[in-house]
Scaffold this motif. Structure first.
Motif, PDB file in Angstrom:
ATOM      1  N   THR A   1       0.929  -1.372  -0.004  1.00 62.86           N
ATOM      2  CA  THR A   1       0.086  -0.144  -0.102  1.00 62.86           C
ATOM      3  C   THR A   1       0.872   1.432  -0.207  1.00 62.86           C
ATOM      4  OG1 THR A   1      -0.250   0.012   2.511  1.00 62.86           O
ATOM      5  CG2 THR A   1      -1.956  -1.120   1.152  1.00 62.86           C
ATOM      6  N   GLU A   2       2.179   1.222   0.362  1.00 60.54           N
ATOM      7  CA  GLU A   2       3.000   2.415   0.528  1.00 60.54           C
ATOM      8  C   GLU A   2       3.259   2.676  -1.019  1.00 60.54           C
ATOM      9  OE1 GLU A   2       3.696   3.997   3.064  1.00 60.54           O
ATOM     10  OE2 GLU A   2       2.395   2.656   4.159  1.00 60.54           O
ATOM     11  N   PHE A   3       3.009   2.117  -2.149  1.00 57.12           N
ATOM     12  CA  PHE A   3       3.604   2.565  -3.439  1.00 57.12           C
ATOM     13  C   PHE A   3       2.990   3.609  -3.913  1.00 57.12           C
ATOM     14  CE2 PHE A   3       5.314  -2.152  -3.451  1.00 57.12           C
ATOM     15  CZ  PHE A   3       6.400  -1.853  -3.874  1.00 57.12           C
ATOM     16  N   GLU A   4       1.902   4.032  -3.505  1.00 59.24           N
ATOM     17  CA  GLU A   4       1.336   5.435  -4.067  1.00 59.24           C
ATOM     18  C   GLU A   4       2.185   6.525  -4.121  1.00 59.24           C
ATOM     19  OE1 GLU A   4      -2.838   5.933  -2.928  1.00 59.24           O
ATOM     20  OE2 GLU A   4      -3.171   3.757  -2.908  1.00 59.24           O
ATOM     21  N   ALA A   5       3.210   6.555  -3.309  1.00 52.39           N
ATOM     22  CA  ALA A   5       3.702   7.637  -2.919  1.00 52.39           C
ATOM     23  C   ALA A   5       4.805   8.124  -4.245  1.00 52.39           C
ATOM     24  CB  ALA A   5       4.683   7.544  -1.652  1.00 52.39           C
ATOM     25  N   ASP A   6       4.996   6.722  -5.089  1.00 46.88           N
ATOM     26  CA  ASP A   6       6.103   7.010  -6.091  1.00 46.88           C
ATOM     27  C   ASP A   6       5.227   6.699  -7.269  1.00 46.88           C
ATOM     28  OD1 ASP A   6       5.902   4.222  -6.160  1.00 46.88           O
ATOM     29  OD2 ASP A   6       7.909   3.928  -5.756  1.00 46.88           O
ATOM     30  N   GLU A   7       4.131   6.986  -7.375  1.00 48.25           N
ATOM     31  CA  GLU A   7       3.230   6.794  -8.477  1.00 48.25           C
ATOM     32  C   GLU A   7       3.042   5.276  -8.947  1.00 48.25           C
ATOM     33  OE1 GLU A   7       4.011   9.611 -11.328  1.00 48.25           O
ATOM     34  OE2 GLU A   7       4.267  11.164  -9.979  1.00 48.25           O
TER      35      GLU A   7
END
Length: 91
Positions: free
Chosen positions: A40-46
């Motif tokens: 779920t943390e991948f959203e930060a790098d698009e």
């Protein structure tokens, strides 16, 4: 959760299993929980996780990608699902 934290959490789960402090089912749940949190943390790098819904063997496969089309390509590759019909949904 960053990469190092995820690895530490998985190591802790494995250590507990090795020492008899946790059974296999509990260990599997802990490791899966770490992976889900990490993904779920991948959203930060698009990038973001996508889950495939449709025919086997694609159904339920989760991949990380920048967009839905790339996610579909990755599901096809990872699940050997060249002929399967499926859609992907961002998690």
């Amino acid at each position: 959760m960053d990469h190092i934290s995820a690895l530490r959490n998985v190591e802790e789960a494995l250590r507990a299993f090795e020492h008899g402090e946790a059974d296999l089912t509990t260990t599997q749940r802990r490791v899966q929980s770490v992976l889900q949190s990490y993904a779920t943390e991948f959203e930060a790098d698009e990038r973001r996780p996508y889950r495939a819904h449709g025919e086997e063997p694609a159904d339920g496969v989760v991949v990380v990608a920048a967009d839905a089309e790339t996610a579909k390509e990755r599901v096809r590759e990872h699940a050997d699902a060249e002929t399967a019909t499926f859609d992907v949904v961002a998690l």
